[in-house]
Scaffold this active site. Structure first.
Site, PDB file in Angstrom:
ATOM      1  N   GLY A  98     111.707 102.949  68.776  1.00 45.05           N
ATOM      2  CA  GLY A  98     111.283 101.577  69.053  1.00 45.05           C
ATOM      3  C   GLY A  98     111.154 101.298  70.534  1.00 45.05           C
TER       4      GLY A  98
ATOM      5  CG  LEU B 241     113.295 103.295  61.709  1.00 45.46           C
ATOM      6  CD1 LEU B 241     113.968 102.023  62.183  1.00 45.46           C
ATOM      7  CD2 LEU B 241     114.135 104.507  62.055  1.00 45.46           C
TER       8      LEU B 241
ATOM      9  CG  ASN C 170     115.765  99.880  70.908  1.00 46.82           C
ATOM     10  OD1 ASN C 170     116.497  98.947  71.228  1.00 46.82           O
ATOM     11  ND2 ASN C 170     114.444  99.763  70.846  1.00 46.82           N
TER      12      ASN C 170
ATOM     13  CE1 TYR D 286     119.107  93.521  63.621  1.00 46.26           C
ATOM     14  CE2 TYR D 286     120.065  91.517  64.534  1.00 46.26           C
ATOM     15  CZ  TYR D 286     119.477  92.753  64.718  1.00 46.26           C
ATOM     16  OH  TYR D 286     119.251  93.222  65.985  1.00 46.26           O
TER      17      TYR D 286
ATOM     18  CB  THR E   2     125.786  93.655  56.960  1.00 43.56           C
ATOM     19  OG1 THR E   2     126.384  92.390  56.688  1.00 43.56           O
ATOM     20  CG2 THR E   2     126.464  94.717  56.110  1.00 43.56           C
TER      21      THR E   2
ATOM     22  CE  LYS F  87     120.360  96.829  64.940  1.00 42.62           C
ATOM     23  NZ  LYS F  87     119.828  98.087  65.498  1.00 42.62           N
TER      24      LYS F  87
END
Length: 253
Positions: free
Chosen positions: A14, A66, A92, A162, A164, A166
């Site tokens: 990314g 991904l 990233n 999101y 979670t 991360k």
């Protein structure tokens, strides 16, 4: 300070814009061979690559989805084959799907959308790391830097998937730091706070940005370079002893 990055091979997932772009540029300025990934927007990726090359540095783009294990394996292999190794991996990239989700209570959140976020981001990071590690081990040196978010520790009402996805990187990285240190490979996590990327500058009204800046001890919003400076240090040879850490880049908030 000599970061010891000359001719190192760096993969930034990314890396076309935002924090990823700033990170790619800084690694390139340290004379590393940088590869950035993109999912669909090759035009933006090429623009970043050309900006870096015009400054006389090494940068290339590679497509990586991904959500697709075959795509990930192929992309990593493409990078490794060009220079025979991968020394630094910056995890990233974020896959929001069609767009970033709007805040929504858990009971009203689509189960499919919730697990898609986990699958895309956590599984994607796992696979990129898995396929990269053999090349690092061959060189007996490597740096893994996983980009999380302050929300992984602070939370955000209406958004659970999101943070979670991360926060899971924290346990992932800590375990890798123990598993790989003896082989010269370090793993750390960076938690950016709200960062004034190109996208955030367009999405949020000026008054909202100013109000948020006032809530930060430094009295300003972070910019991509602020986070990239930390990432590059952690991903460099100058980092000789920082391993297994989770480091916030939030201006003190």
């Amino acid at each position: 300070m000599d970061m010891g990055l000359k001719n190192r091979v760096v993969l930034v997932t990314g890396g076309s814009k935002g924090i990823g772009k700033a990170t790619a540029k800084k690694f390139a300025e340290e004379q590393a061979h940088v590869f950035i990934t993109y999912a669909n927007d090759q035009e933006t990726a090429l623009k970043t690559v050309n900006e870096i090359r015009q400054q006389g540095f090494s940068c290339s783009e590679v497509q990586m989805d991904l959500r697709d294990q075959v795509s990930i394996e192929k992309a990593v292999k493409t990078v490794a084959e060009k220079f025979g190794r991968i020394d630094v991996l910056i995890n990233n990239a974020v896959d929001w799907g069609s767009e970033a989700p709007s805040p929504q209570s858990l009971e009203h959140t689509s189960t499919d959308a919730w697990f898609a976020m986990i699958d895309h981001n956590l599984k994607g990071t796992y696979l990129v790391t898995k396929y990269t590690l053999p090349y690092m081990k061959n060189g007996s040196w490597g740096r893994l830097v996983h980009i999380s978010t302050n929300l992984a520790e602070d939370g955000m009402a209406g958004v659970t998937s999101y943070p979670t996805s991360k926060s899971a990187l924290h346990g992932f990285s800590k375990s890798l730091s123990l598993e790989l240190a003896a082989e010269g490979i370090y793993s750390n996590v960076v938690l950016p706070g709200f960062t004034l990327t190109e996208q955030n500058s367009l999405v949020f009204p000026k008054e909202v940005l100013e109000k948020h800046a006032e809530s930060i001890p430094t009295k300003r919003l972070g910019i991509p370079d602020d986070v990239a400076n930390l990432i590059v240090y952690l991903g460099s040879n100058a980092n000789s002893f920082v391993n297994g850490e989770i480091i916030r880049a939030t201006g003190g908030k």
